[in-house]
Write a protein that holds these residues in place. Structure first.
Motif, PDB file in Angstrom:
ATOM      1  N   LEU C 209      25.287  -6.407 -27.261  1.00  0.00           N
ATOM      2  CA  LEU C 209      25.340  -6.315 -28.716  1.00  0.00           C
ATOM      3  C   LEU C 209      26.592  -5.623 -29.237  1.00  0.00           C
ATOM      4  O   LEU C 209      27.131  -6.010 -30.282  1.00  0.00           O
ATOM      5  CB  LEU C 209      24.094  -5.574 -29.219  1.00  0.00           C
ATOM      6  CG  LEU C 209      22.797  -6.351 -29.007  1.00  0.00           C
ATOM      7  CD1 LEU C 209      21.607  -5.433 -29.075  1.00  0.00           C
ATOM      8  CD2 LEU C 209      22.687  -7.436 -30.046  1.00  0.00           C
ATOM      9  N   SER C 210      27.066  -4.617 -28.517  1.00  0.00           N
ATOM     10  CA  SER C 210      28.230  -3.894 -29.043  1.00  0.00           C
ATOM     11  C   SER C 210      29.475  -4.762 -29.044  1.00  0.00           C
ATOM     12  O   SER C 210      30.317  -4.663 -29.943  1.00  0.00           O
ATOM     13  CB  SER C 210      28.475  -2.594 -28.268  1.00  0.00           C
ATOM     14  OG  SER C 210      28.101  -2.736 -26.936  1.00  0.00           O
ATOM     15  N   LEU C 211      29.600  -5.651 -28.075  1.00  0.00           N
ATOM     16  CA  LEU C 211      30.744  -6.557 -28.062  1.00  0.00           C
ATOM     17  C   LEU C 211      30.649  -7.533 -29.222  1.00  0.00           C
ATOM     18  O   LEU C 211      31.642  -7.834 -29.885  1.00  0.00           O
ATOM     19  CB  LEU C 211      30.793  -7.345 -26.748  1.00  0.00           C
ATOM     20  CG  LEU C 211      30.907  -6.527 -25.475  1.00  0.00           C
ATOM     21  CD1 LEU C 211      30.832  -7.445 -24.277  1.00  0.00           C
ATOM     22  CD2 LEU C 211      32.188  -5.736 -25.457  1.00  0.00           C
ATOM     23  N   TYR C 213      29.199  -7.065 -32.017  1.00  0.00           N
ATOM     24  CA  TYR C 213      29.496  -6.359 -33.264  1.00  0.00           C
ATOM     25  C   TYR C 213      30.987  -6.178 -33.442  1.00  0.00           C
ATOM     26  O   TYR C 213      31.520  -6.279 -34.540  1.00  0.00           O
ATOM     27  CB  TYR C 213      28.802  -5.001 -33.267  1.00  0.00           C
ATOM     28  CG  TYR C 213      28.802  -4.349 -34.620  1.00  0.00           C
ATOM     29  CD1 TYR C 213      29.858  -3.525 -35.031  1.00  0.00           C
ATOM     30  CD2 TYR C 213      27.765  -4.588 -35.523  1.00  0.00           C
ATOM     31  CE1 TYR C 213      29.866  -2.953 -36.288  1.00  0.00           C
ATOM     32  CE2 TYR C 213      27.776  -4.013 -36.771  1.00  0.00           C
ATOM     33  CZ  TYR C 213      28.827  -3.198 -37.156  1.00  0.00           C
ATOM     34  OH  TYR C 213      28.831  -2.637 -38.392  1.00  0.00           O
ATOM     35  N   TYR C 214      31.661  -5.915 -32.346  1.00  0.00           N
ATOM     36  CA  TYR C 214      33.106  -5.634 -32.410  1.00  0.00           C
ATOM     37  C   TYR C 214      33.899  -6.836 -32.877  1.00  0.00           C
ATOM     38  O   TYR C 214      34.855  -6.723 -33.634  1.00  0.00           O
ATOM     39  CB  TYR C 214      33.584  -5.194 -31.020  1.00  0.00           C
ATOM     40  CG  TYR C 214      35.021  -4.759 -30.937  1.00  0.00           C
ATOM     41  CD1 TYR C 214      35.975  -5.551 -30.318  1.00  0.00           C
ATOM     42  CD2 TYR C 214      35.430  -3.537 -31.467  1.00  0.00           C
ATOM     43  CE1 TYR C 214      37.297  -5.149 -30.230  1.00  0.00           C
ATOM     44  CE2 TYR C 214      36.748  -3.128 -31.381  1.00  0.00           C
ATOM     45  CZ  TYR C 214      37.675  -3.939 -30.756  1.00  0.00           C
ATOM     46  OH  TYR C 214      38.984  -3.531 -30.660  1.00  0.00           O
ATOM     47  N   ARG C 254      23.131   2.880 -26.787  1.00  0.00           N
ATOM     48  CA  ARG C 254      24.297   3.046 -27.646  1.00  0.00           C
ATOM     49  C   ARG C 254      24.954   4.371 -27.366  1.00  0.00           C
ATOM     50  O   ARG C 254      24.374   5.258 -26.751  1.00  0.00           O
ATOM     51  CB  ARG C 254      23.867   3.005 -29.108  1.00  0.00           C
ATOM     52  CG  ARG C 254      23.253   1.683 -29.496  1.00  0.00           C
ATOM     53  CD  ARG C 254      22.436   1.822 -30.752  1.00  0.00           C
ATOM     54  NE  ARG C 254      23.275   2.125 -31.892  1.00  0.00           N
ATOM     55  CZ  ARG C 254      23.118   1.559 -33.081  1.00  0.00           C
ATOM     56  NH1 ARG C 254      22.187   0.659 -33.245  1.00  0.00           N
ATOM     57  NH2 ARG C 254      23.871   1.898 -34.099  1.00  0.00           N
TER      58      ARG C 254
END
Lengths: 286, 320, 304
Positions: C209-211, C213-214, C254
């Motif tokens: 998910l963090s990728l 979002y980025y 996270r």
């Protein structure tokens, strides 16, 4: 360039591998005899050269003569040639079919694979003896080529299986997907991307096919299912047994061909093992 | 002190020489501490795990001492380590869940494992059931074959087996990598619970995923190219790291809330050195933005503030 | 630019193809010019199948996939080749993406033979160097080397350079950085982001998910082959509505919050349907779902 380095690395290990050296030497010696021999022989294989019938090896007849006075040496060198021809054609055909079917089944998958698999299994299961008997019943005259073709047509399944399995595993690698995304046609992908990864196996398989075809031919000849014309090592042994050479002690009739077959096929298998060690570093006894 | 490692050096033997995979590791682990061990590929974290539990060729013990609960571990001697494995320290290796013998039932696997440690399965049965409850696995799992279990179930099963004899130290090597997000969280929480219930005294959790460590570890040890870089509490490592490598690493991690358009993150230029013939001194030297002349000597792993250890000449200089 | 409409894919598995595996169910979304869309899902969500269908490595099951309004399902031969000038892919394992016995730059040679046969030596060399610089690689460092002599990050960038060379419109990136080290991931990601600002459309397939979002403007969340939520990344991530999305947001580790501090109410694991190959979840996914708009730019699947 890593490729030549890898090539010369292989060469380095190949030349040092004892089994490879011995095996290859034996095969090459026999090949030399097969090439040069017939010009050295003073008689033709079937000529009734010796009026005295069967005689042990002497200065005139290096390998002695048969019951009919035929020069065993002449028969031997001509038979050796025939043996190599059958090995090459039969083995070559077997390898060719195995490669064709193996790559197609492995690359295409799905229905094509299922059908080819079934074909492979059927050919594997067919009793070759029974089929041969039927064929011999119908074909009055059979030559070496017919025998080679028959051997080729029945010996490809194991090659196809192995190639199919390796192709399957390589095909799922992402570089094949990328080759497809580059617009490469399937046959090009198989020969330019997949096959090069299997060169060592293809070499080993063809050597094994050659040896297997030779042995197969000798067996068939020996039991009388061989060619009706010409001479081969197996036919020599067949004749020798038929005409009582074993009982009468005419060892020079059946020992040379038997020994030759054993040595050639054995040497091929040993070469194979040696090559396997060269290609597969884990097997090397370092 | 639960675990003490002093100047541990373990190399890999190869045809071309020794790969200096672990070169001088010194750290301590307290009772009840869950320490995360993080670093990129080739940093030596799995080598460290292997050195503590299974030091066999091609790994070669060079020097160093490891003490657990006051007793020195004979790590260089595989057969003597047998008495310690599973009882005093236990390891969950990478891909353990895929290493379950597919032709045997789970119950049989456990029984054989226990037997090899001279523990009869029957006496531990009650304890086994209690552990299965803890990880929320049904009892009938013992009668199943590994192929019938999902990834998460296998991983939890492996955790139960590894901790059955209440080892003082548990080393978990990349146990959350191949799992989906929900199972990952469950497994991580179970690790913490094992520690909270004192089934295991302390843990080393090895992973490349620093964010999981933020969630479950008390402290984090960062390694680079076979050397220790920094060890501190989780909060400190994430919020206020001091070693240049740690700083660059943490700042290169994307996290929800950070967008390229607003805040472009940057990586660390260069590549890790090959450990066959590593550069002398600090191995991060070539990629470090603040390297200077002293860095050609190996910086010692020193405690710059309470519980915060750094191996960096720059940092120990400013501290001093 | 790219549009999926009601796309499904069913596999026949089991002996003699008795059972059916629905890998993708009725998926619809689009990717506009110069936009990055993340296709987010865990293993078994069908995201890789969708990527492969878009790249025509798999046949399109049912439904329509179209590029600039033209359906791609029936393309073959030269039509397919033309398609590959517009759409390319990069995959997860950099070392599996290269044929180990050839040098890494042979890949450029292949492109030349297939797409630019008339290019001169000089022209071609320029083009190759340009595309390598495009992804931040120094031609002198990476040309004439074998794959095992290069790092994972360099190899992935090589593959992106390939896409640059063809001047494509859409890149399908399937988990391209999950096998890379943390310090090189962000570099590759930044390369993608830079290309995107240069006009490239990007379908970013990931489980992380963090990728997503980025890098992406919009996100599509997949569960078991079905779209459960989609919309602007900001909206979907800050205000997840579907239970599955909420579970994802709550469970993902996270660096800014601990699990205890998230307030999405994660579901319990240890569901009865956890055994491999259970039918309960299959049944769950079979229920009819429709996407309704919850707020502008934010759609959620609801049953019924």
């Amino acid at each position: 360039m890593m490729k030549t380095k890898k090539g010369s690395e292989f060469l380095f290990f190949a030349l040092r591998n004892y089994k490879l050296r011995v095996g290859l030497t034996v095969v090459l010696v026999f090949l030399a005899i097969a090439l040069v021999g017939p010009s050295l022989a003073r008689n033709t294989p079937f000529a009734y050269a010796n009026p005295l019938g069967a005689e042990p090896p002497s200065g005139e007849y290096w390998f002695g003569t048969t019951t009919f006075g035929q020069d065993v040496f002449a028969q031997f060198v001509h038979g050796l040639r025939a043996t190599f021809v059958v090995g090459a054609i039969g083995g070559g055909l077997g390898t060719f079919l195995g490669v064709l079917i193996g790559f197609t089944a492995g690359y295409r998958g799905g229905l094509v694979d299922e059908v080819l698999n079934m074909l492979t299994n059927i050919v594997l299961v067919i009793p070759t003896m029974a089929v041969l008997l039927i064929i011999t019943a119908y074909l009055e005259v059979r030559g070496i080529i017919t025998e080679s073709i028959f051997i080729g047509l029945t010996s490809w399944p194991w090659v196809a299986r192995a190639i199919r399995a390796q192709t399957f595993s390589l095909r799922s690698r992402e570089f094949v997907d990328l080759a497809r995304l580059s617009g490469m046609k399937p046959w090009k992908i198989v020969f330019c991307e997949i096959a090069p990864n299997m060169m060592s196996y293809l070499l080993l398989a063809s050597i094994l096919q050659f040896g297997g075809a030779t042995l197969n031919a000798a067996t068939l000849d020996f039991i009388g299912l061989g060619p009706t014309t010409g001479i081969s090592l197996g036919l020599m042994m067949n004749n020798a047994v038929l005409w009582g050479a074993l009982l009468l002690g005419f060892w020079w009739w059946f020992v040379p061909p038997g020994l030759a077959i054993t040595l050639i096929v054995g040497a091929l298998y040993v070469t194979n093992v040696g090559l396997d060690e060269v290609f597969n570093p884990k097997l090397r006894e370092m | 002190m639960s675990l003490t490692v002093e100047n541990l050096r373990v190399y890999y033997q190869t045809l071309r020489g020794d790969v200096k995979a672990l070169d001088g590791a010194t750290f301590t682990l307290d009772d009840g501490e869950i320490m995360g061990l993080a670093g990129e590929s080739g940093c030596g974290k799995t080598t460290l795990a292997h050195s503590l539990t299974r030091l066999s060729p091609p790994l070669r013990y060079v020097e160093g001492r490891v003490t657990l609960d006051g007793q020195e571990l004979p790590i260089a001697d595989m057969s003597r380590m047998n008495d310690f494995r599973m009882k005093k320290l236990s390891v969950i290796p990478q891909y353990a869940m895929n290493a379950l013998n597919p032709t045997r039932k789970i119950g049989t696997i456990i029984r054989d494992l226990l037997r090899s440690r001279h523990v009869e399965a029957d006496t531990s049965l009650q304890e086994l059931y209690r552990r299965l409850d803890l990880v929320r696995l049904p009892y009938d799992i013992l009668k199943r074959y590994p192929i019938e279990l999902s990834g998460g179930m296998k991983q939890r099963m492996v955790m139960v087996v590894s901790t059955l004899l209440n080892p003082s130290l548990l080393i978990a090597d990349e146990i959350t990598s191949a799992l989906d997000v929900a199972t990952q969280k469950a497994v991580a929480e179970m690790l913490v619970e094992f520690r909270d219930r004192a089934l295991v005294k302390s843990m080393i959790v090895i992973t490349h995923d620093v964010s999981i460590l933020y969630q479950l570890a008390d402290s984090i040890l960062i390694m680079y190219a076979g050397q220790l870089s920094e060890k501190a509490s989780t909060q400190t490592i994430i919020r206020a790291p001091r070693h240049p490598y740690t700083k660059l690493l943490i700042s290169s991690l994307p996290t929800i809330g950070v967008r390229h358009a607003e805040h472009k993150l940057s990586g660390i230029p260069g590549t890790t050195p090959l450990l066959l013939d590593p550069p002398a001194g600090c191995r991060f030297r070539d990629r470090c933005p603040v390297a200077f002349s002293k860095c050609s000597e190996v910086p010692p792993f020193v405690e710059v503030t309470d519980g915060h250890w750094v191996a960096c000449w720059k940092e120990s200089e400013t501290h001093a | 630019m790219l549009s999926l409409d009601g796309v499904s894919k069913v596999y026949n598995v089991g002996t003699f193809g008795g059972k059916q595996l629905r890998a993708v169910r009725d998926v619809s979304f689009d990717v506009r010019d110069g936009e990055a869309v993340s296709l987010i899902g865990e293993s078994g969500s069908g995201k890789t199948t969708i990527g492969k269908m878009i790249l025509r490595l798999l046949s399109v099951g049912s439904g329509t996939i179209s590029i600039d309004g033209v359906s791609i399902a029936t393309l073959r031969g030269s039509g397919l080749k033309e398609y590959y000038r517009k759409v390319q892919g990069v995959f997860q394992d950099p070392f599996s993406s290269f044929n180990p016995i050839f040098k890494a730059d042979r890949m450029f040679e292949v492109l030349r033979q297939e797409f630019y046969p008339e290019a001169s030596e000089k022209e071609w060399e320029e083009k190759v160097h340009e595309s390598l610089r495009c992804v931040g690689l120094n031609p002198e460092h990476v040309l004439h080397k074998f794959p095992h002599q290069l790092s994972g990050g360099q190899l992935q960038r090589f593959l992106i350079a390939r896409a640059c060379l063809l001047e494509i419109d859409l890149l399908v990136a399937d988990e391209i950085i999950s096998m890379l080290d943390a310090s090189t991931r962000i570099d590759v990601l930044n390369v993608l982001a830079d290309l995107k600002s240069g006009g490239l459309s990007l379908l970013f397939i990931t489980h992380d998910l963090s990728l997503a979002y980025y890098i992406s403007e919009r996100a599509v969340i997949l569960q078991r082959g079905r779209v459960v939520e989609m919309g602007l990344t900001e909206r979907v991530f800050r205000n997840p509505l579907h239970p599955y999305t909420r579970m994802l947001m709550a469970s993902v580790p996270r660096l800014d919050k601990r699990w205890e501090d998230t307030d999405y109410g994660a579901g319990e694991i240890g569901r009865p349907s956890e055994l491999a190959g259970s039918t309960a979840e299959e049944a769950l996914a079979d229920e009819r779902h429709t996407l309704t708009q919850a707020e502008p730019g934010h759609f959620v699947a609801t049953s019924g």
